[in-house]
Motif scaffolding. Structure first.
Motif, PDB file in Angstrom:
ATOM      1  N   VAL A  80       0.656  -1.147   0.104  1.00 55.46           N
ATOM      2  CA  VAL A  80      -0.019   0.030  -0.032  1.00 55.46           C
ATOM      3  C   VAL A  80       0.898   1.255   0.047  1.00 55.46           C
ATOM      4  N   ARG A  81       1.931   1.242   0.737  1.00 53.86           N
ATOM      5  CA  ARG A  81       3.011   2.389   0.810  1.00 53.86           C
ATOM      6  C   ARG A  81       3.567   2.514  -0.396  1.00 53.86           C
ATOM      7  N   SER A  82       4.073   1.262  -0.976  1.00 52.23           N
ATOM      8  CA  SER A  82       4.809   1.296  -2.152  1.00 52.23           C
ATOM      9  C   SER A  82       3.893   2.051  -3.223  1.00 52.23           C
ATOM     10  N   LEU A  83       2.601   1.752  -3.461  1.00 45.98           N
ATOM     11  CA  LEU A  83       1.776   2.417  -4.464  1.00 45.98           C
ATOM     12  C   LEU A  83       1.462   3.596  -4.228  1.00 45.98           C
ATOM     13  N   ALA A  84       1.522   4.195  -3.183  1.00 40.92           N
ATOM     14  CA  ALA A  84       1.319   5.325  -2.712  1.00 40.92           C
ATOM     15  C   ALA A  84       2.252   6.594  -2.791  1.00 40.92           C
ATOM     16  N   LEU A  85       3.309   6.025  -2.281  1.00 40.29           N
ATOM     17  CA  LEU A  85       4.284   7.109  -2.094  1.00 40.29           C
ATOM     18  C   LEU A  85       5.570   6.886  -3.357  1.00 40.29           C
ATOM     19  N   ARG A  86       5.136   7.332  -4.308  1.00 40.33           N
ATOM     20  CA  ARG A  86       6.010   7.233  -5.578  1.00 40.33           C
ATOM     21  C   ARG A  86       6.286   8.595  -6.094  1.00 40.33           C
ATOM     22  N   PRO A  87       7.334   9.363  -5.764  1.00 45.92           N
ATOM     23  CA  PRO A  87       7.387  10.723  -6.235  1.00 45.92           C
ATOM     24  C   PRO A  87       7.593  10.776  -7.617  1.00 45.92           C
ATOM     25  N   VAL A  88       6.964  11.776  -8.248  1.00 47.48           N
ATOM     26  CA  VAL A  88       7.147  11.917  -9.550  1.00 47.48           C
ATOM     27  C   VAL A  88       6.967  13.076 -10.199  1.00 47.48           C
ATOM     28  N   PRO A  89       8.000  13.542 -11.137  1.00 50.33           N
ATOM     29  CA  PRO A  89       7.659  14.987 -11.883  1.00 50.33           C
ATOM     30  C   PRO A  89       6.456  15.358 -12.376  1.00 50.33           C
ATOM     31  N   GLY A  90       5.911  16.411 -12.594  1.00 47.81           N
ATOM     32  CA  GLY A  90       4.595  16.695 -13.118  1.00 47.81           C
ATOM     33  C   GLY A  90       4.412  15.988 -14.490  1.00 47.81           C
ATOM     34  N   ASN A  91       5.530  16.195 -15.383  1.00 43.40           N
ATOM     35  CA  ASN A  91       5.494  15.696 -16.799  1.00 43.40           C
ATOM     36  C   ASN A  91       6.935  15.735 -17.061  1.00 43.40           C
ATOM     37  N   ASP A 126      11.495  19.513 -12.539  1.00 41.09           N
ATOM     38  CA  ASP A 126      11.670  20.158 -11.158  1.00 41.09           C
ATOM     39  C   ASP A 126      10.721  20.287 -10.375  1.00 41.09           C
ATOM     40  N   TYR A 127       9.376  20.146 -10.964  1.00 40.98           N
ATOM     41  CA  TYR A 127       8.126  20.073 -10.110  1.00 40.98           C
ATOM     42  C   TYR A 127       7.853  18.734  -9.780  1.00 40.98           C
ATOM     43  N   ILE A 128       8.122  18.161  -8.463  1.00 38.88           N
ATOM     44  CA  ILE A 128       7.887  16.942  -7.954  1.00 38.88           C
ATOM     45  C   ILE A 128       6.732  16.818  -7.225  1.00 38.88           C
ATOM     46  N   TYR A 129       5.910  15.865  -7.611  1.00 39.29           N
ATOM     47  CA  TYR A 129       4.589  15.411  -6.541  1.00 39.29           C
ATOM     48  C   TYR A 129       5.019  14.380  -5.670  1.00 39.29           C
ATOM     49  N   ARG A 148      -1.678  11.572  -7.083  1.00 41.16           N
ATOM     50  CA  ARG A 148      -2.183  12.982  -7.139  1.00 41.16           C
ATOM     51  C   ARG A 148      -1.411  13.556  -8.557  1.00 41.16           C
ATOM     52  N   ALA A 149      -0.433  13.136  -8.808  1.00 37.53           N
ATOM     53  CA  ALA A 149      -0.228  13.936 -10.058  1.00 37.53           C
ATOM     54  C   ALA A 149      -1.091  13.409 -11.112  1.00 37.53           C
ATOM     55  N   ILE A 209      -3.170   9.362   3.661  1.00 36.64           N
ATOM     56  CA  ILE A 209      -2.664   9.425   5.135  1.00 36.64           C
ATOM     57  C   ILE A 209      -0.887   9.095   4.948  1.00 36.64           C
ATOM     58  N   VAL A 210      -0.650   8.228   4.050  1.00 41.46           N
ATOM     59  CA  VAL A 210       0.833   7.675   3.698  1.00 41.46           C
ATOM     60  C   VAL A 210       1.306   9.109   3.315  1.00 41.46           C
ATOM     61  N   VAL A 211       0.674   9.923   2.361  1.00 38.94           N
ATOM     62  CA  VAL A 211       1.419  10.986   1.755  1.00 38.94           C
ATOM     63  C   VAL A 211       1.554  12.148   2.795  1.00 38.94           C
ATOM     64  N   ALA A 212       0.473  12.279   3.603  1.00 33.71           N
ATOM     65  CA  ALA A 212       0.631  13.449   4.641  1.00 33.71           C
ATOM     66  C   ALA A 212       1.567  12.938   5.649  1.00 33.71           C
ATOM     67  N   ALA A 213       1.931  11.740   5.968  1.00 33.67           N
ATOM     68  CA  ALA A 213       2.974  11.497   6.946  1.00 33.67           C
ATOM     69  C   ALA A 213       4.285  11.277   6.253  1.00 33.67           C
ATOM     70  N   LEU A 214       4.371  10.873   5.082  1.00 33.26           N
ATOM     71  CA  LEU A 214       5.741  10.705   4.438  1.00 33.26           C
ATOM     72  C   LEU A 214       6.257  11.438   3.382  1.00 33.26           C
ATOM     73  N   GLY A 215       5.047  12.119   2.814  1.00 32.30           N
ATOM     74  CA  GLY A 215       5.694  13.060   1.658  1.00 32.30           C
ATOM     75  C   GLY A 215       6.450  14.199   1.814  1.00 32.30           C
ATOM     76  N   THR A 216       7.474  14.210   1.088  1.00 33.32           N
ATOM     77  CA  THR A 216       8.358  15.339   1.239  1.00 33.32           C
ATOM     78  C   THR A 216       8.378  16.482   0.056  1.00 33.32           C
ATOM     79  N   ASP A 217       7.500  15.984  -0.823  1.00 36.65           N
ATOM     80  CA  ASP A 217       7.569  16.761  -2.221  1.00 36.65           C
ATOM     81  C   ASP A 217       6.239  17.524  -2.255  1.00 36.65           C
ATOM     82  N   ARG A 218       5.785  17.997  -3.446  1.00 42.40           N
ATOM     83  CA  ARG A 218       4.398  18.747  -3.540  1.00 42.40           C
ATOM     84  C   ARG A 218       3.293  18.024  -3.545  1.00 42.40           C
TER      85      ARG A 218
END
Length: 507
Positions: free
Chosen positions: A323-334, A339-342, A347-348, A414-423
């Motif tokens: 669940v965490r692996s699926l949720a917390l995958r930072p990616v650029p907008g496109n 430089d704009y990382i979600y 969410r992106a 919840i995962v993004v709120a707790a562990l997310g470090t980007d936008r």
């Protein structure tokens, strides 16, 4: 975007309300089936909607703005809208066995008739006799609403005569079925070989190919997992980036994503989350290469729909690391704005699909409905659920598919709120549904320290409490934006108590 999944229950009605008329949705303030003109116009609209392969919905008692407009009691004889009677009326003008489902609901002191129509054959439907009614005054000529042999199709909010340009789209589902049938004999032989083997020599020679039909693909993956043939499994994984590249046409792309989701489902079911994680990583690589075209936005949406399908299975199996692996995958907008990382590719994808008008629903419930429809149509994506557990036309309050989708949705936020470090914070699409569907995952987080650590490693209780508080605050606020959606009122008592004990005071 409307998902014509065949459901006609109150929850589906709430999903449809507020939307403008479009290809799969027709809104009518009223229909009088005792009036000849009204009756024939309704038949024309229903047959036209049924000519789309997926079918669509007709809402009676809803104005052009998507709001209820018939006070309760306006429909004098509800029996006239009985599904069998409506179906018989429609089929009296066509040869096709048009499928009709009807439910009448009361909402906010209004009554609304929800009608779903579809031709199971997947073919456009011609009329087999004229539809005429008398003119307004004595001596007036009969008025012709449609003629024998005519075919109309739904195009946006209009019914239009079929044109050459329509045929490829309208026949795509039918021709795909013919193509699938043409290979079924050979594939069924392969399935017999797979199911008849006892693990003897030769198993290693069966490759896992994206070109297999879904049943064979799932059976092959299951067999390779049973005998521990990681070589063949990873050979398939090496094809994921190529088969989900941005240059692949959308239909082929969707098929490739379906195989990816089935692979993830089978590896989770056979307790190989390490392979699931590798598959997720391969798809992330493809995702990062997407640009800003309409097709690329459609690809993003396809990806996130299947992320939810796999995520719901991970919830049902208690695979919280997945669940965490699926949720917390930072990616650029496109691929042009690296430089704009979600914080999350989910969410992106939601942002880009919304900007492109691909999820035209202010309540945001399109995503969960689309994911559930995938689960209905692709049994191999849900190896733990039987077909009877995921009915196509009804999602009860205990529906395991929709409920686990809502739980995954809340967990991702919840995962993004707790562990997310980007936008980009998580967006709770589950706020469009009853809060009871999603709340079990929050209750597990506060009750089970081991589960909490697996989902949110190295996050202390005050930070967990803050993530829960912020996620629920957003979901409650989002649910209040819909006039007809189900409200979220508060955190569950156990969650509220946990937050009260651990959340640091606001500075």
């Amino acid at each position: 975007m409307i998902v014509p999944d065949g459901r006609t229950n109150l929850e589906k009605l709430k999903e449809l309300l507020g939307n403008p008329e479009q290809t799969h949705l027709d809104l009518k303030a009223s229909v009088d089936l005792t009036n000849a003109a009204d009756k024939l116009k309704f038949v024309k609209d229903a047959v036209t909607m049924a000519s789309r392969p997926e079918g669509g919905y007709i809402l009676i008692g809803v104005d052009d703005a998507g709001a209820p407009c018939l006070p309760v009691g306006t429909i004098a004889d509800r029996a006239r809208f009985d599904g069998s009677r409506v179906g018989a009326l429609i089929r009296s003008f066509v040869e096709a066995a048009v499928h009709v489902v009807v439910e009448i609901h009361e909402l906010a002191n209004h009554e609304i008739v929800v009608i779903y129509v579809r031709n199971p054959d997947g073919l456009p439907v011609p009329f087999n006799r004229d539809g005429q009614h008398p003119g307004r005054s004595a001596g007036d000529k009969d008025v012709t609403v449609f003629r024998k042999g005519e075919i109309f199709v739904r195009e946006g909010a209009e019914n239009v005569p079929i044109r050459y340009a329509h045929w490829a789209d309208l026949l795509a589902t039918y021709t795909r079925g013919i193509r699938d049938q043409s290979t079924e004999a050979a594939l069924s032989m392969l399935r017999e070989v797979l199911t008849g083997r006892d693990g003897a020599a030769g198993d290693a020679g069966v490759p896992l190919l994206a070109g297999m039909d879904e049943t064979t693909f799932a059976a092959t993956a299951a067999r390779l997992l049973e005998i521990g043939n990681d070589v063949r499994l990873r050979q398939y994984l090496r094809t994921v980036s190529r088969s989900t590249g941005a240059s692949v046409d959308l239909a082929t792309y969707a098929d490739a994503l379906n195989r990816w989701a089935i692979f993830c489902a089978q590896t989770l079911y056979f307790e190989r989350p390490d392979l699931t994680d590798e598959a997720i990583g391969k798809l992330v690589e493809s995702y990062q290469g997407l640009g800003i075209s309409t097709d690329d936005n459609q690809r993003r949406l396809m990806i996130v729909e299947r992320i939810y399908v796999v995520g719901s299975l991970a919830v049902r199996l208690g695979e919280w690391e997945t669940v965490r692996s699926l949720a917390l995958r930072p990616v650029p907008g496109n691929s042009y704005e690296t430089d704009y990382i979600y914080s999350s590719w989910i969410r992106a994808a939601q942002v880009y699909a919304s900007r492109a008008g691909l999820t035209e629903d202010p309540r945001g419930d399109y995503l969960l409905s689309a994911a559930r429809e995938l689960m209905v149509e692709h049994p191999a994506m849900r190896p733990d659920l039987t077909d009877t557990a995921v009915p196509p036309e009804e999602a009860t309050s205990s529906d395991p598919a929709l409920n686990s989708l809502c739980e995954f949705d809340l967990a991702y936020c919840i995962v993004v709120a707790a562990l997310g470090t980007d936008r980009g914070a998580g967006y709770p699409s589950s706020a469009a549904f009853d809060e009871d569907r999603a709340k079990p995952v929050a209750q597990k987080i506060v009750k089970d320290p081991e589960m909490r650590h697996r989902l949110l490693p190295d996050v202390d209780d005050p930070a967990v409490a803050d993530a829960l508080f912020r996620t629920y605050e957003q979901a409650i606020r989002q649910s209040a934006t819909s006039s007809y959606g189900t409200r979220w009122w508060a955190m569950p008592p156990s969650v509220d108590a946990f937050v009260g004990r651990h959340r640091r005071p606001a500075v």
